[in-house]
Design a protein around this motif. Structure first.
Motif, PDB file in Angstrom:
ATOM      1  N   ILE A   1       0.880  -1.166   0.000  1.00 32.52           N
ATOM      2  CA  ILE A   1       0.000   0.000   0.000  1.00 32.52           C
ATOM      3  C   ILE A   1       0.917   1.214   0.000  1.00 32.52           C
ATOM      4  N   ASP A   2       0.894   1.966  -1.089  1.00 37.48           N
ATOM      5  CA  ASP A   2       1.737   3.150  -1.208  1.00 37.48           C
ATOM      6  C   ASP A   2       1.168   4.307  -0.396  1.00 37.48           C
ATOM      7  N   SER A   3       2.042   5.232  -0.004  1.00 38.95           N
ATOM      8  CA  SER A   3       1.608   6.352   0.831  1.00 38.95           C
ATOM      9  C   SER A   3       0.643   7.290   0.111  1.00 38.95           C
ATOM     10  N   ASP A   4       0.628   7.265  -1.223  1.00 38.29           N
ATOM     11  CA  ASP A   4      -0.299   8.154  -1.945  1.00 38.29           C
ATOM     12  C   ASP A   4      -1.566   7.438  -2.410  1.00 38.29           C
ATOM     13  N   TYR A   5      -1.760   6.182  -2.010  1.00 35.79           N
ATOM     14  CA  TYR A   5      -2.975   5.441  -2.369  1.00 35.79           C
ATOM     15  C   TYR A   5      -4.098   5.812  -1.399  1.00 35.79           C
ATOM     16  N   ARG A   6      -5.259   6.128  -1.935  1.00 37.16           N
ATOM     17  CA  ARG A   6      -6.400   6.502  -1.100  1.00 37.16           C
ATOM     18  C   ARG A   6      -7.636   5.667  -1.394  1.00 37.16           C
ATOM     19  N   GLY A   7      -7.424   4.457  -1.873  1.00 38.47           N
ATOM     20  CA  GLY A   7      -8.538   3.542  -2.092  1.00 38.47           C
ATOM     21  C   GLY A   7      -8.663   2.564  -0.938  1.00 38.47           C
ATOM     22  N   GLU A   8      -9.707   1.771  -0.996  1.00 40.70           N
ATOM     23  CA  GLU A   8      -9.939   0.783   0.054  1.00 40.70           C
ATOM     24  C   GLU A   8      -8.832  -0.263   0.080  1.00 40.70           C
ATOM     25  N   VAL A   9      -8.417  -0.623   1.272  1.00 40.66           N
ATOM     26  CA  VAL A   9      -7.461  -1.712   1.441  1.00 40.66           C
ATOM     27  C   VAL A   9      -8.229  -3.015   1.249  1.00 40.66           C
ATOM     28  N   SER A  10      -7.738  -3.835   0.346  1.00 40.20           N
ATOM     29  CA  SER A  10      -8.326  -5.149   0.104  1.00 40.20           C
ATOM     30  C   SER A  10      -7.225  -6.190   0.218  1.00 40.20           C
ATOM     31  N   VAL A  11      -7.614  -7.423   0.490  1.00 40.90           N
ATOM     32  CA  VAL A  11      -6.660  -8.502   0.696  1.00 40.90           C
ATOM     33  C   VAL A  11      -6.963  -9.613  -0.304  1.00 40.90           C
ATOM     34  N   LEU A  12      -5.967  -9.975  -1.106  1.00 50.15           N
ATOM     35  CA  LEU A  12      -6.115 -11.044  -2.091  1.00 50.15           C
ATOM     36  C   LEU A  12      -5.708 -12.362  -1.450  1.00 50.15           C
ATOM     37  N   LEU A  13      -6.711 -13.131  -1.030  1.00 47.67           N
ATOM     38  CA  LEU A  13      -6.456 -14.419  -0.387  1.00 47.67           C
ATOM     39  C   LEU A  13      -6.538 -15.545  -1.396  1.00 47.67           C
ATOM     40  N   ILE A  14      -5.737 -16.596  -1.162  1.00 46.71           N
ATOM     41  CA  ILE A  14      -5.806 -17.819  -1.951  1.00 46.71           C
ATOM     42  C   ILE A  14      -5.793 -18.998  -0.988  1.00 46.71           C
ATOM     43  N   ASN A  15      -6.573 -20.007  -1.322  1.00 40.02           N
ATOM     44  CA  ASN A  15      -6.626 -21.218  -0.515  1.00 40.02           C
ATOM     45  C   ASN A  15      -5.730 -22.267  -1.167  1.00 40.02           C
ATOM     46  N   CYS A  16      -4.553 -22.454  -0.595  1.00 39.73           N
ATOM     47  CA  CYS A  16      -3.616 -23.471  -1.066  1.00 39.73           C
ATOM     48  C   CYS A  16      -3.820 -24.782  -0.319  1.00 39.73           C
ATOM     49  N   GLY A  17      -4.783 -24.812   0.570  1.00 37.23           N
ATOM     50  CA  GLY A  17      -5.052 -26.001   1.372  1.00 37.23           C
ATOM     51  C   GLY A  17      -5.935 -26.998   0.638  1.00 37.23           C
ATOM     52  N   SER A  18      -6.339 -28.027   1.349  1.00 40.21           N
ATOM     53  CA  SER A  18      -7.143 -29.096   0.752  1.00 40.21           C
ATOM     54  C   SER A  18      -8.616 -29.042   1.162  1.00 40.21           C
ATOM     55  N   GLU A  19      -8.977 -28.102   2.039  1.00 41.50           N
ATOM     56  CA  GLU A  19     -10.342 -27.976   2.518  1.00 41.50           C
ATOM     57  C   GLU A  19     -10.871 -26.570   2.235  1.00 41.50           C
ATOM     58  N   PRO A  20     -12.193 -26.425   2.035  1.00 42.47           N
ATOM     59  CA  PRO A  20     -12.763 -25.078   1.874  1.00 42.47           C
ATOM     60  C   PRO A  20     -12.491 -24.240   3.121  1.00 42.47           C
ATOM     61  N   PHE A  21     -12.349 -22.929   2.927  1.00 42.61           N
ATOM     62  CA  PHE A  21     -12.091 -21.991   4.017  1.00 42.61           C
ATOM     63  C   PHE A  21     -13.168 -20.920   3.980  1.00 42.61           C
ATOM     64  N   GLU A  22     -13.902 -20.772   5.087  1.00 40.52           N
ATOM     65  CA  GLU A  22     -15.006 -19.818   5.150  1.00 40.52           C
ATOM     66  C   GLU A  22     -14.558 -18.507   5.786  1.00 40.52           C
ATOM     67  N   ILE A  23     -14.954 -17.402   5.149  1.00 45.69           N
ATOM     68  CA  ILE A  23     -14.646 -16.064   5.653  1.00 45.69           C
ATOM     69  C   ILE A  23     -15.971 -15.386   5.990  1.00 45.69           C
ATOM     70  N   VAL A  24     -16.045 -14.810   7.185  1.00 42.57           N
ATOM     71  CA  VAL A  24     -17.246 -14.105   7.644  1.00 42.57           C
ATOM     72  C   VAL A  24     -16.851 -12.689   8.060  1.00 42.57           C
ATOM     73  N   ARG A  25     -17.836 -11.858   8.261  1.00 45.34           N
ATOM     74  CA  ARG A  25     -17.601 -10.471   8.698  1.00 45.34           C
ATOM     75  C   ARG A  25     -16.775 -10.460   9.983  1.00 45.34           C
ATOM     76  N   GLY A  26     -15.733  -9.625   9.986  1.00 48.17           N
ATOM     77  CA  GLY A  26     -14.903  -9.470  11.174  1.00 48.17           C
ATOM     78  C   GLY A  26     -13.779 -10.476  11.300  1.00 48.17           C
ATOM     79  N   ALA A  27     -13.722 -11.478  10.427  1.00 42.29           N
ATOM     80  CA  ALA A  27     -12.637 -12.462  10.495  1.00 42.29           C
ATOM     81  C   ALA A  27     -11.303 -11.763  10.271  1.00 42.29           C
ATOM     82  N   ARG A  28     -10.329 -12.104  11.077  1.00 36.57           N
ATOM     83  CA  ARG A  28      -8.983 -11.550  10.902  1.00 36.57           C
ATOM     84  C   ARG A  28      -8.327 -12.322   9.755  1.00 36.57           C
ATOM     85  N   ILE A  29      -8.126 -11.639   8.627  1.00 34.78           N
ATOM     86  CA  ILE A  29      -7.722 -12.326   7.397  1.00 34.78           C
ATOM     87  C   ILE A  29      -6.275 -12.080   6.985  1.00 34.78           C
ATOM     88  N   ALA A  30      -5.648 -11.046   7.499  1.00 33.22           N
ATOM     89  CA  ALA A  30      -4.272 -10.719   7.118  1.00 33.22           C
ATOM     90  C   ALA A  30      -3.715  -9.779   8.170  1.00 33.22           C
TER      91      ALA A  30
END
Length: 161
Positions: free
Chosen positions: A91-120
């Motif tokens: 995230i550059d100091s001059d960026y003013r857009g929403e912070v988003s996180v690009l997650l990938i599931n490299c595991g063998s099981e589905p991974f559920e994300i819900v509101r408030g989950a600590r993701i990164a």
């Protein structure tokens, strides 16, 4: 002597209201946790091999001379195989857009994300800007142009590494 902590302004977007600001969860933590800003009834299921851009509901104003590094959380990486695809995301100091996180599931099981989950986690770090100077000749080194794997193998990796 320790430098004063940089102040980072955080603007909370409507879909991020009620979620905690990035927060450190131990005295020595380098990274502050980022939370998923999903709708209360929304769930994202990351199937094995799938990737998804997850909103955090925040916009940062980083001081000039600093960057934000979005990194994986070690626990979900170890136990579930879920990581940040472009780690560390910058995230550059001059960026003013929403912070988003690009997650990938490299595991063998589905991974559920819900509101408030600590993701990164977010690491705020100083940066230096280099001055690039074209030249016809560079100094020589022992390594030279040796690339990936050119500095040898660890005894723990064996000869096939």
């Amino acid at each position: 002597m320790r430098e004063a902590a940089p102040r980072v302004a955080v603007r909370v977007l409507p879909h991020g209201e009620g979620l905690p600001l990035p927060a450190y969860h131990s005295v020595g933590a380098a990274g502050a946790d980022l939370c998923a800003a999903l709708a209360p009834d929304e769930r994202i299921v990351l199937e094995p091999g799938a990737r998804h851009l997850i909103a955090t509901g925040i916009v940062l104003e980083l001081p000039d001379g600093y960057e934000g590094q979005v990194r994986p959380r070690s626990g979900i990486a170890l136990h579930r195989g879920v990581t940040v695809l472009n780690a560390p995301g910058t995230i550059d100091s001059d960026y003013r857009g929403e912070v988003s996180v690009l997650l990938i599931n490299c595991g063998s099981e589905p991974f559920e994300i819900v509101r408030g989950a600590r993701i990164a986690q977010l690491v705020v770090a100083p940066v230096m800007r280099a001055v690039f100077v074209e030249t016809a000749r560079l100094t020589e080194t022992v390594r030279g142009a040796g690339g990936y794997g050119s500095t040898g193998h660890s005894a723990l990796q064996g000869d096939d590494a």
